[in-house]
Design a protein around this motif. Structure first.
Motif, PDB file in Angstrom:
ATOM      1  N   CYS A 196       6.332   3.449   1.882  1.00 34.84           N
ATOM      2  CA  CYS A 196       5.212   2.527   2.034  1.00 34.84           C
ATOM      3  C   CYS A 196       4.551   2.253   0.695  1.00 34.84           C
ATOM      4  CB  CYS A 196       4.188   3.126   3.000  1.00 34.84           C
ATOM      5  SG  CYS A 196       2.781   2.049   3.312  1.00 34.84           S
ATOM      6  N   LYS A 197       4.148   0.984   0.490  1.00 34.39           N
ATOM      7  CA  LYS A 197       3.468   0.651  -0.762  1.00 34.39           C
ATOM      8  C   LYS A 197       2.049   1.211  -0.788  1.00 34.39           C
ATOM      9  CE  LYS A 197       1.314  -3.801   0.069  1.00 34.39           C
ATOM     10  NZ  LYS A 197       1.230  -5.152  -0.412  1.00 34.39           N
ATOM     11  N   TRP A 198       1.526   1.604   0.359  1.00 33.94           N
ATOM     12  CA  TRP A 198       0.178   2.147   0.429  1.00 33.94           C
ATOM     13  C   TRP A 198       0.170   3.678   0.374  1.00 33.94           C
ATOM     14  CZ3 TRP A 198      -2.951  -1.780  -0.117  1.00 33.94           C
ATOM     15  CH2 TRP A 198      -2.641  -3.011   0.442  1.00 33.94           C
ATOM     16  N   VAL A 199       1.298   4.293   0.063  1.00 37.53           N
ATOM     17  CA  VAL A 199       1.380   5.746   0.079  1.00 37.53           C
ATOM     18  C   VAL A 199       0.260   6.343  -0.782  1.00 37.53           C
ATOM     19  CG1 VAL A 199       3.017   6.019  -1.824  1.00 37.53           C
ATOM     20  CG2 VAL A 199       2.957   7.708  -0.024  1.00 37.53           C
ATOM     21  N   GLY A 200      -0.444   7.286  -0.219  1.00 34.31           N
ATOM     22  CA  GLY A 200      -1.538   7.934  -0.926  1.00 34.31           C
ATOM     23  C   GLY A 200      -2.874   7.240  -0.742  1.00 34.31           C
ATOM     24  N   ASP A 201      -2.902   6.072  -0.132  1.00 33.67           N
ATOM     25  CA  ASP A 201      -4.167   5.370   0.061  1.00 33.67           C
ATOM     26  C   ASP A 201      -4.221   4.817   1.486  1.00 33.67           C
ATOM     27  OD1 ASP A 201      -6.603   4.226  -0.310  1.00 33.67           O
ATOM     28  OD2 ASP A 201      -6.039   3.101  -2.104  1.00 33.67           O
ATOM     29  N   VAL A 202      -4.543   5.686   2.414  1.00 37.71           N
ATOM     30  CA  VAL A 202      -4.562   5.349   3.824  1.00 37.71           C
ATOM     31  C   VAL A 202      -5.627   4.302   4.124  1.00 37.71           C
ATOM     32  CG1 VAL A 202      -4.919   6.282   6.143  1.00 37.71           C
ATOM     33  CG2 VAL A 202      -3.671   7.601   4.447  1.00 37.71           C
ATOM     34  N   ARG A 203      -6.760   4.375   3.450  1.00 44.52           N
ATOM     35  CA  ARG A 203      -7.850   3.427   3.721  1.00 44.52           C
ATOM     36  C   ARG A 203      -7.428   1.989   3.408  1.00 44.52           C
ATOM     37  NH1 ARG A 203     -13.411   4.557   3.655  1.00 44.52           N
ATOM     38  NH2 ARG A 203     -13.720   6.551   4.651  1.00 44.52           N
ATOM     39  N   LYS A 204      -6.703   1.788   2.310  1.00 51.19           N
ATOM     40  CA  LYS A 204      -6.240   0.444   1.968  1.00 51.19           C
ATOM     41  C   LYS A 204      -5.268  -0.071   3.016  1.00 51.19           C
ATOM     42  CE  LYS A 204      -6.708   0.023  -3.013  1.00 51.19           C
ATOM     43  NZ  LYS A 204      -5.980  -0.168  -4.287  1.00 51.19           N
ATOM     44  N   ALA A 205      -4.396   0.781   3.500  1.00 51.94           N
ATOM     45  CA  ALA A 205      -3.442   0.388   4.537  1.00 51.94           C
ATOM     46  C   ALA A 205      -4.171  -0.013   5.812  1.00 51.94           C
ATOM     47  CB  ALA A 205      -2.469   1.526   4.814  1.00 51.94           C
ATOM     48  N   GLN A 206      -5.164   0.741   6.192  1.00 46.10           N
ATOM     49  CA  GLN A 206      -5.910   0.437   7.405  1.00 46.10           C
ATOM     50  C   GLN A 206      -6.713  -0.851   7.256  1.00 46.10           C
ATOM     51  OE1 GLN A 206      -7.973   4.143   7.843  1.00 46.10           O
ATOM     52  NE2 GLN A 206      -6.365   5.022   9.136  1.00 46.10           N
ATOM     53  N   ARG A 207      -7.278  -1.085   6.062  1.00 45.67           N
ATOM     54  CA  ARG A 207      -8.018  -2.333   5.825  1.00 45.67           C
ATOM     55  C   ARG A 207      -7.074  -3.531   5.860  1.00 45.67           C
ATOM     56  NH1 ARG A 207     -11.225   0.679   1.761  1.00 45.67           N
ATOM     57  NH2 ARG A 207      -9.690  -0.021   0.265  1.00 45.67           N
ATOM     58  N   ALA A 208      -5.891  -3.393   5.276  1.00 47.41           N
ATOM     59  CA  ALA A 208      -4.921  -4.494   5.279  1.00 47.41           C
ATOM     60  C   ALA A 208      -4.490  -4.809   6.711  1.00 47.41           C
ATOM     61  CB  ALA A 208      -3.715  -4.135   4.416  1.00 47.41           C
ATOM     62  N   ALA A 209      -4.254  -3.791   7.517  1.00 40.82           N
ATOM     63  CA  ALA A 209      -3.865  -4.007   8.915  1.00 40.82           C
ATOM     64  C   ALA A 209      -5.016  -4.650   9.695  1.00 40.82           C
ATOM     65  CB  ALA A 209      -3.454  -2.694   9.554  1.00 40.82           C
ATOM     66  N   ALA A 210      -6.238  -4.249   9.425  1.00 34.13           N
ATOM     67  CA  ALA A 210      -7.393  -4.840  10.107  1.00 34.13           C
ATOM     68  C   ALA A 210      -7.560  -6.312   9.737  1.00 34.13           C
ATOM     69  CB  ALA A 210      -8.659  -4.064   9.766  1.00 34.13           C
ATOM     70  N   ARG A 211      -7.352  -6.647   8.452  1.00 35.02           N
ATOM     71  CA  ARG A 211      -7.433  -8.054   8.026  1.00 35.02           C
ATOM     72  C   ARG A 211      -6.377  -8.890   8.736  1.00 35.02           C
ATOM     73  NH1 ARG A 211      -8.488  -5.984   2.833  1.00 35.02           N
ATOM     74  NH2 ARG A 211      -6.269  -6.007   2.378  1.00 35.02           N
ATOM     75  N   ARG A 212      -5.178  -8.356   8.851  1.00 37.49           N
ATOM     76  CA  ARG A 212      -4.095  -9.085   9.506  1.00 37.49           C
ATOM     77  C   ARG A 212      -4.405  -9.289  10.989  1.00 37.49           C
ATOM     78  NH1 ARG A 212      -0.253  -6.479   7.476  1.00 37.49           N
ATOM     79  NH2 ARG A 212       0.136  -5.020   9.146  1.00 37.49           N
ATOM     80  N   ARG A 213      -4.977  -8.275  11.641  1.00 39.88           N
ATOM     81  CA  ARG A 213      -5.350  -8.431  13.050  1.00 39.88           C
ATOM     82  C   ARG A 213      -6.429  -9.486  13.219  1.00 39.88           C
ATOM     83  NH1 ARG A 213      -4.557  -2.778  13.067  1.00 39.88           N
ATOM     84  NH2 ARG A 213      -6.763  -2.424  12.668  1.00 39.88           N
ATOM     85  N   LYS A 214      -7.390  -9.539  12.282  1.00 38.19           N
ATOM     86  CA  LYS A 214      -8.444 -10.556  12.355  1.00 38.19           C
ATOM     87  C   LYS A 214      -7.882 -11.950  12.190  1.00 38.19           C
ATOM     88  CE  LYS A 214     -12.254  -7.677  10.774  1.00 38.19           C
ATOM     89  NZ  LYS A 214     -13.210  -7.413   9.695  1.00 38.19           N
ATOM     90  N   LEU A 215      -6.930 -12.112  11.262  1.00 37.58           N
ATOM     91  CA  LEU A 215      -6.290 -13.418  11.074  1.00 37.58           C
ATOM     92  C   LEU A 215      -5.534 -13.835  12.331  1.00 37.58           C
ATOM     93  CD1 LEU A 215      -4.876 -13.401   7.441  1.00 37.58           C
ATOM     94  CD2 LEU A 215      -6.530 -14.970   8.413  1.00 37.58           C
ATOM     95  N   LYS A 216      -4.825 -12.893  12.932  1.00 35.74           N
ATOM     96  CA  LYS A 216      -4.091 -13.211  14.152  1.00 35.74           C
ATOM     97  C   LYS A 216      -5.051 -13.612  15.270  1.00 35.74           C
ATOM     98  CE  LYS A 216       0.069 -10.490  13.477  1.00 35.74           C
ATOM     99  NZ  LYS A 216       0.902  -9.408  14.004  1.00 35.74           N
ATOM    100  N   ALA A 217      -6.171 -12.921  15.381  1.00 34.26           N
ATOM    101  CA  ALA A 217      -7.152 -13.265  16.410  1.00 34.26           C
ATOM    102  C   ALA A 217      -7.769 -14.635  16.136  1.00 34.26           C
ATOM    103  CB  ALA A 217      -8.243 -12.197  16.478  1.00 34.26           C
ATOM    104  N   PHE A 218      -8.034 -14.936  14.880  1.00 36.23           N
ATOM    105  CA  PHE A 218      -8.643 -16.220  14.513  1.00 36.23           C
ATOM    106  C   PHE A 218      -7.719 -17.381  14.837  1.00 36.23           C
ATOM    107  CE2 PHE A 218      -9.465 -19.614  11.428  1.00 36.23           C
ATOM    108  CZ  PHE A 218     -10.798 -19.862  11.709  1.00 36.23           C
ATOM    109  N   PHE A 219      -6.416 -17.220  14.556  1.00 33.53           N
ATOM    110  CA  PHE A 219      -5.450 -18.289  14.802  1.00 33.53           C
ATOM    111  C   PHE A 219      -4.813 -18.193  16.193  1.00 33.53           C
ATOM    112  CE2 PHE A 219      -5.397 -18.289  10.111  1.00 33.53           C
ATOM    113  CZ  PHE A 219      -5.730 -19.617   9.924  1.00 33.53           C
ATOM    114  N   HIS A 220      -5.280 -17.259  17.023  1.00 39.18           N
ATOM    115  CA  HIS A 220      -4.785 -17.064  18.392  1.00 39.18           C
ATOM    116  C   HIS A 220      -3.279 -16.838  18.403  1.00 39.18           C
ATOM    117  CE1 HIS A 220      -8.700 -18.243  19.748  1.00 39.18           C
ATOM    118  NE2 HIS A 220      -8.619 -19.360  19.047  1.00 39.18           N
ATOM    119  N   ILE A 221      -2.831 -15.918  17.559  1.00 38.37           N
ATOM    120  CA  ILE A 221      -1.422 -15.570  17.458  1.00 38.37           C
ATOM    121  C   ILE A 221      -1.233 -14.196  18.085  1.00 38.37           C
ATOM    122  CG2 ILE A 221       0.479 -15.103  15.883  1.00 38.37           C
ATOM    123  CD1 ILE A 221      -0.946 -16.936  13.884  1.00 38.37           C
ATOM    124  N   SER A 222      -0.233 -14.096  18.927  1.00 35.07           N
ATOM    125  CA  SER A 222      -0.003 -12.788  19.572  1.00 35.07           C
ATOM    126  C   SER A 222       0.924 -11.943  18.763  1.00 35.07           C
ATOM    127  CB  SER A 222       0.566 -12.976  20.959  1.00 35.07           C
ATOM    128  OG  SER A 222       1.752 -13.709  20.905  1.00 35.07           O
TER     129      SER A 222
END
Length: 68
Positions: free
Chosen positions: A42-68
């Motif tokens: 993983c490119k986020w190895v050693g930085d779990v918080r960055k990985a979780q923030r990136a995943a949260a941003r992606r989920r928000k984008l999917k929710a905004f564009f109504h993508i499942s």
């Protein structure tokens, strides 16, 4: 602007919208925020918080564009 310019502008806008939707659904990387599944590759190895923030941003984008 003439009619042809408007048509070209609409085509460009449609391509940009479709591209944003594609990137929102597929993302630039496939990080789910669960670091135990990737291991050391993983490119986020050693930085779990960055990985979780990136995943949260992606989920928000999917929710905004109504993508499942």
């Amino acid at each position: 602007m003439n009619f042809a310019s408007w048509i070209i502008l609409l085509i460009v806008i449609a391509v940009v919208i479709l591209d944003v939707r594609y990137l929102a659904s597929h993302g630039l990387e496939d990080c789910s925020g669960s670091c135990s599944s990737c291991g050391t590759s993983c490119k986020w190895v050693g930085d779990v918080r960055k990985a979780q923030r990136a995943a949260a941003r992606r989920r928000k984008l999917k929710a905004f564009f109504h993508i499942s």
